[in-house]
Write a protein that holds these residues in place. Structure first.
Motif, mmCIF file in Angstrom:
data_model
loop_
_atom_site.group_PDB
_atom_site.id
_atom_site.type_symbol
_atom_site.label_atom_id
_atom_site.label_comp_id
_atom_site.label_asym_id
_atom_site.label_seq_id
_atom_site.Cartn_x
_atom_site.Cartn_y
_atom_site.Cartn_z
ATOM 1 N N GLY A 138 17.827 46.726 6.886
ATOM 2 C CA GLY A 138 17.126 45.518 6.481
ATOM 3 C C GLY A 138 18.084 44.456 5.983
ATOM 4 N N VAL A 139 19.095 44.875 5.233
ATOM 5 C CA VAL A 139 20.060 43.912 4.717
ATOM 6 C C VAL A 139 20.865 43.310 5.863
ATOM 7 N N HIS A 140 21.234 44.162 6.810
ATOM 8 C CA HIS A 140 21.984 43.659 7.972
ATOM 9 C C HIS A 140 21.159 42.622 8.721
ATOM 10 N N LEU A 141 19.907 42.946 8.908
ATOM 11 C CA LEU A 141 19.039 42.033 9.656
ATOM 12 C C LEU A 141 18.881 40.716 8.908
ATOM 13 N N GLU A 142 18.758 40.837 7.589
ATOM 14 C CA GLU A 142 18.590 39.613 6.813
ATOM 15 C C GLU A 142 19.821 38.736 6.944
ATOM 16 N N THR A 143 20.985 39.353 6.899
ATOM 17 C CA THR A 143 22.216 38.589 7.056
ATOM 18 C C THR A 143 22.245 37.897 8.408
ATOM 19 N N ALA A 144 21.832 38.635 9.422
ATOM 20 C CA ALA A 144 21.874 38.064 10.761
ATOM 21 C C ALA A 144 20.934 36.891 10.893
ATOM 22 N N LEU A 145 19.748 36.993 10.274
ATOM 23 C CA LEU A 145 18.742 35.957 10.467
ATOM 24 C C LEU A 145 18.944 34.767 9.536
ATOM 25 N N ARG A 146 19.600 35.041 8.411
ATOM 26 C CA ARG A 146 19.805 33.976 7.443
ATOM 27 C C ARG A 146 20.639 32.846 8.048
ATOM 28 N N GLY A 147 21.509 33.218 8.945
ATOM 29 C CA GLY A 147 22.370 32.204 9.543
ATOM 30 C C GLY A 147 21.684 31.396 10.615
ATOM 31 N N VAL A 148 20.499 31.808 11.030
ATOM 32 C CA VAL A 148 19.881 31.130 12.167
ATOM 33 C C VAL A 148 18.652 30.344 11.744
ATOM 34 N N ILE A 149 18.059 30.733 10.628
ATOM 35 C CA ILE A 149 16.857 30.033 10.174
ATOM 36 C C ILE A 149 17.273 28.823 9.350
ATOM 37 N N VAL A 150 16.602 27.727 9.558
ATOM 38 C CA VAL A 150 16.882 26.530 8.764
ATOM 39 C C VAL A 150 16.056 26.652 7.482
ATOM 40 N N ALA A 151 16.675 27.256 6.486
ATOM 41 C CA ALA A 151 15.911 27.638 5.297
ATOM 42 C C ALA A 151 15.499 26.436 4.468
ATOM 43 N N GLU A 152 16.245 25.360 4.561
ATOM 44 C CA GLU A 152 15.912 24.195 3.732
ATOM 45 C C GLU A 152 14.629 23.539 4.205
ATOM 46 N N ARG A 153 14.229 23.859 5.420
ATOM 47 C CA ARG A 153 13.032 23.230 5.976
ATOM 48 C C ARG A 153 11.775 23.718 5.283
ATOM 49 N N TRP A 154 11.865 24.865 4.639
ATOM 50 C CA TRP A 154 10.659 25.477 4.069
ATOM 51 C C TRP A 154 10.873 25.786 2.588
#
Lengths: 324, 808
Positions: A138-154
């Protein structure tokens, strides 16, 4: 106090044990062992489909085509040893949704990833509570996705990504006894699949991303060749059951159009790689390149699945879909 | 192309332009001489070496124009270079920063994969060779060639300049394609050995691809093995063209200065690169997956689903269709049986055992039916849906009138009425004779006539009327109903109940010596006040027992004077008061004129004539139904539950659903009687007996109000009333009487005393209300009772009537 209201399965493996005596000779093992029938750079086929779970805002189902050896072993079993398995997983995305009242303020999207093996998914039965390896994934996946999602948008929002693994990759062939080289190689394939499926599900949930992100696996395997000596070779998209010894493996999360990597997980000893007389790359560089190539292959499937998702969305909501 | 990332940058000539570049003609001439000498020596040497003029001049500059040293240096250098070219790749990929602002490549959508491994191939960590160290030049952002804001090529209209640019570009492309085959041949000729030699610069993919497949030209593209998937707009994984390969293949053989050439060559190479192992790795769903996505992937069911084709159909296999597929929307067979059993438990004696599980439909019906079943059978009476009011107008009925007979105890009320009934043949002679015999047997012969109305054994034994008794008789014009009220002070509540049903009243006065006076102090006065406050307008005073005073006119006049004075003060109008001297026991002046010569002074009407002279009373027929229950009784076997009473307002017909208040239960009018005769309907003013169904008797009490569910009467616990005080009124406990209904309550507030005539408020919040004055008071009751505004109520306390009035 045990749970008496349910009939629980046995806590561990449910398949019949394989005894050494049932493997009469070395030839039995040789014939029973699944062999990789793909080219070293040939990937397994992937089936990826989005939008299977209507209650979720986005969902995807991913499965790898079983290896040819698996299909053969299933049609004409030569031994009691089960052949290798193929990855099957389902990913759901819930959100972006408002954070609970109790949560502290967050200016960014709060990403939560859960990876859970179904109890029957792997050779060793998994419990109902996530164990260390699942949390690790789960942590690995989160790391992978954190770089691709535009988190500031939400801001002030949460995104829950839940992956249920229905069938996991084996860590080794079932006929093999656990040895010192044994490492959870299957987890690497699982993670690659999780990344690809999660990317498809996020796209299906219409959440802004920098790019589609695909996972790929490459490994340096030391299979015995015809002349009997083990030559460490680089292989893409390895099925751990098809190889006797995996020296090292690497999984990357890769954004093709940006040529960026958001997650690298490299494991094992990659120094012994025999890449060829002309290849001056070090083992881990070769691994990385191989994993990226595998990810590019997965990306083609991912792009197609996302396109289907978008078409379905546009078909469902004409007018609304065009603005997306 | 790796223009985006500058990996190794060769030194440009400009970088060495460090100020020594002086255009001295002497030096220039000397340099020319030395250069020519060096070149000739190099060519003359055993391995003849060619060098460019620039190289030679550079070497001369370094060696201070020493020709011999320069020749040695150049010879060594060239030897080293050729050796290196054989063994190792060219040291540095020269990324040319174009001197001219080049158009950015529009074709290139994804940048090629930048391999870190390639880039740092020969650079150990923290020990980069000196020749690799370079200034990183970031390519400046040149404006895009073409018109700013011009329409895209795919767009509809193209501006003239953009069209011109496109045409030029196309021309260049044509030129390049003619040049391409030649170059392509070179590429194809050299690749295998050269890439083997320079393999370090290739990525894994190129090597793998190079192993099996020779790069094919575009035209020879074989059909894809899994051609199902065609992605028109999708990004097929763009297999990376190793930038160095392109560069070196081009740069080493083609003139590196020819940038334009290289640019046109590049897309060609890229196309070739695309050709390599892009096998489609998209899989079809497995059997498991098709169970999940089967419907999704196949939205139309025109083509047979592989799921269904592969799944087993047992029906087909066994070839017999004995069972129906179970419909899961209904209850399961187990549930059906369990429901039926549980509901059958209470009614085992009545219901046959539930049918064996088999026909499901019957069972569900049974279960539903069992739930609805109750012990009491529902009676449904079909309403005839009559228009009762029009029926009433059509019917040529006689006028119906109720009158209450009131007076002091032993005034002869019941005897007078008995005489009336006997004389009008309302009761037959045999019954009367029987009563007479029985009365004489117990020594009360004079009570025989009273027994016509006093039916109860206690009433007969005591000789007093206890409860109201009704009887009816007819004249030519009118049907009269007698409501015989008790005169004893203990039974005033019953008298109130009777008076509330009356249209007018007959006040019976005992003319006997002393009896009149005691009566006037007693219930004569109270009754008169009560009937007046109950709304009775007309009163007929029957001066009874005139035979006992020998029809004395003086006595009669005295009584008339006193009573009329009193009744006028009580609120009766003089024209509504009539006096009749009569004798109930003998029957004189009741129905027939007296033969007695003593009565000759009286020329007025007899009692019956006086009754008939009364104006018919109009009732509120079109108001909502209201009926106060007078009595609840068991009528007969067919009608186990009956109620009697008088319709106060509205109308009623057989089959109507009625609501009883305050219990709030509904009932059905099974049948009804008007004046003891069966009828289909009844209107206000009639005395009816309703035979009810679908209601438990515990919900019915005398005094309850019957109404319709559509216009129910409200149950209230407090009301404001304008009352006439008979006694001193203070906030205290009282009994609230309304017809049969009487409940305990209390006067909670005295709002104001009012003027009798105008009704205007005289004094607000009085502490006490004097007798005879009108006041507005608030009464609260312990229980909610059905009362509504224009209702007359009587307040009693301690056996006395303290006030009577109108609800507001």
């Amino acid at each position: 106090m045990t749970d008496r209201r349910r009939i629980n399965g046995p806590p561990s493996g449910t398949r019949p044990a394989v005894f050494a005596s049932s493997l009469n000779s070395a030839s039995d093992i040789a014939t029973g062992r699944p062999q990789r029938q793909r080219q070293p750079n040939e990937l397994r086929k992937i089936f990826l489909k989005t939008g299977l779970i209507p209650s979720a805002s986005g969902s995807a189902y991913l499965e790898y085509e079983p290896s040819a050896s698996l299909a053969a072993a299933r049609s004409s079993p030569k031994s009691l040893i089960p052949p290798s398995s193929a990855l099957k997983l389902a990913c759901t995305v819930h959100g972006p949704k408002p954070l609970p009242r109790s949560a502290t303020f967050s200016p960014n999207l709060v990403l939560t990833t859960h990876i859970k093996y179904a109890p029957f998914a792997a050779r060793k039965r998994k419990g109902h509570i996530r164990d260390a390896s699942e949390r690790d994934l789960g942590v690995h996946l989160e790391t992978a996705l954190r770089g691709v999602i535009v988190a500031e948008r939400w801001p002030k929002s949460g995104l829950d990504i839940t992956i249920t693994i229905l069938e996991a990759e084996d860590d080794r062939w079932w006929g093999d006894a656990p040895d010192s080289h044994d490492a959870p190689w299957g987890m690497m394939n699982v993670l690659a699949g999780c990344i690809t499926a999660a990317s498809a599900a996020i796209s299906d949930a219409r959440i802004d991303c920098l790019d589609l992100i695909a996972g790929g696996v490459a490994a340096i395997v030391a299979d015995e060749s015809e002349d009997g000596e083990a030559k460490p070779k680089l292989m893409l998209d390895t099925d751990p059951a098809e190889h006797k010894a995996i020296l090292s493996a690497c999984v990357v999360a890769y954004m093709p159009s940006r040529d960026e990597i958001t997650e690298i997980w490299l494991k094992g000893d990659s120094s012994k790689a025999l890449l060829g007389p002309d290849d001056k790359r070090s083992g881990h560089e070769a691994l990385l390149d191989g994993a990226v190539d595998a990810a590019r292959g997965a990306h083609s499937v991912l792009a197609e699945a996302v396109r289907e998702s978008a078409e379905r969305f546009a078909g469902l909501a004409p007018g609304g879909g065009a603005t997306q | 192309m790796s223009r985006h990332r500058v990996k190794a940058v060769a030194y440009d000539e400009d970088d060495f332009d460090d100020g020594y570049d002086s255009p001295d003609p002497e030096e220039q001439e000397f340099l020319e001489q030395c250069t020519a000498e060096v070149l000739s020596q190099l060519l003359a040497g055993s391995p003849s070496v060619t060098a460019t003029r620039d190289e030679v001049q550079e070497a001369l500059w370094h060696y201070y124009n020493d020709v011999e040293k320069s020749v040695n240096y150049l010879r060594n250098k060239k030897a080293k270079e050729t050796k290196k070219k054989e063994s190792a790749p060219a040291p540095a990929a020269k990324a040319k920063v174009p001197a001219y602002p080049l158009p950015p490549d529009l074709v290139l959508q994804e940048p090629p994969h930048f391999s870190a491994a390639d880039f740092f191939r020969d650079s150990p960590w923290l020990n980069v060779p000196a020749h690799r160290k370079a200034d990183i030049l970031i390519e400046p952002l040149y404006p895009r060639l073409g018109l700013l804001g011009g329409a895209p090529e795919s767009g509809g209209k193209v501006s003239k300049l953009a069209a011109l640019a496109a045409a030029r570009k196309k021309k260049e492309g044509d030129k390049a394609s003619t040049a391409a085959p030649a170059q392509n041949a070179e590429v194809n000729k050299t690749p295998v050995p050269s890439t083997e030699q320079k393999g370090a610069s290739l990525s894994l993919r190129e090597r793998l691809a190079g192993n099996g497949k020779i790069l094919k030209p575009e035209g020879a593209q074989s059909p894809r093995p899994l051609g199902k998937l065609s992605h028109p707009g999708s990004h097929s994984p763009q297999k990376k063209p190793s930038p160095e390969l392109v560069k070196q293949n081009g740069a080493s053989q083609v003139n590196s200065a020819n940038v334009q050439q290289e640019l046109t060559a590049e897309p060609l190479v890229k196309k070739e690169e695309k050709e390599q192992p892009t096998v489609n790795i998209r899989a079809s769903p497995s059997t498991f997956a098709s169970t999940i996505v089967g419907d999704v992937t196949r939205p139309k069911l025109t083509e047979p689903s592989p799921l269904f084709s592969t799944s087993l159909d047992l029906m087909e296999i066994y070839g017999q269709n004995l069972t129906e597929p179970f419909d899961f929307t209904g209850p399961s067979p187990d549930d059906v049986v369990l429901n039926a059993q549980s509901s059958a438990k209470g009614f085992k004696s009545k219901q046959p055992a539930s049918k064996p599980a088999g026909d499901k439909k019957n069972q569900t019906d049974l279960a539903g039916g069992m739930n609805n079943l109750s012990v009491a059978e529902k009676v449904t009476v079909k309403s005839k849906n009559l228009d009762v009011l029009s029926e009433y107008q059509k019917s040529k009925r006689k006028n119906a009138m109720n009158f209450a007979v009131i007076g002091h105890v032993d005034a002869g009320k019941s005897t007078l009425m008995g005489r009336l009934l006997a004389d009008l043949k309302a009761i037959d002679q045999r019954t009367l004779d029987k009563y007479r015999r029985e009365a004489e047997k117990i020594g009360k012969g004079s009570f025989a006539l009273a027994w016509v109305l006093d039916q109860g054994s206690e009433e007969r034994a005591r000789g007093v009327t206890i409860d109201i008794a009704t009887n009816k008789f007819e004249t030519e014009k009118t049907v009269f109903t007698i409501v015989d009220a008790p005169g004893h002070r203990d039974f005033v509540p019953n008298m109130i109940a009777g008076a509330s049903q009356a249209d007018f009243a007959v006040l019976v006065i005992d003319s006997g010596t002393g009896n009149f006076e005691s009566g006037l102090k007693g219930q004569t006065k109270e009754h008169a006040l009560l009937v007046r406050s109950m709304g009775v307008q007309r009163i007929i005073v029957a001066v009874n027992k005139m035979d006992s005073v020998q029809w004395n006119k003086d006595r009669y006049d005295e009584i008339e004077q006193q009573v009329s004075a009193f009744l006028t003060t009580a609120g009766f109008q003089a024209k509504n008061i009539a006096f009749v001297p009569c004798s109930g026991i003998s029957g004189d002046n009741v129905t027939k004129r007296s033969e007695d010569p003593n009565v000759s002074w009286y020329t007025g009407r007899t009692l019956i004539e006086e009754l008939e002279a009364t104006e018919p009373y109009s009732h509120a027929l079109d108001k909502p139904l209201r009926m106060t229950i007078g009595d609840v009784f068991r009528g007969s076997v067919q009608n186990p539950l009956s109620i009697s009473g008088r319709l106060d307002a509205g109308s009623l017909q057989v089959g109507d659903q009625i609501l009883t208040m305050p219990s709030g239960e509904t009932a059905l009018v099974r049948s009804l009687e008007v004046d003891s005769e069966p009828s289909d309907w009844a209107v206000a003013g009639q005395n009816v007996v309703l035979n009810l169904a679908n209601i438990d008797p515990i919900h019915l009490r005398s005094g309850d109000v019957i109404c319709r569910a559509s216009a129910p009467i409200a149950n209230i616990t407090s009301f404001t009333a304008k009352v006439l005080a008979f006694e001193h009124l203070m906030p205290s406990m009282v009994d609230v009487h309304r017809g049969r209904l009487h409940v305990p309550g209390r006067i909670s507030r005295l709002v104001a005393t009012l003027d009798k005539g105008s009704g205007a408020s005289i004094k607000k919040k009085p502490k006490i209300v004097a007798p005879g004055s009108v006041a507005r008071i608030v009464v609260e009751m312990d229980h909610a009772v059905p009362l509504e505004a224009p209702t007359r109520v009587v307040l009693r306390a301690g056996g006395d009537t303290v006030a009577a009035g109108l609800l507001e």
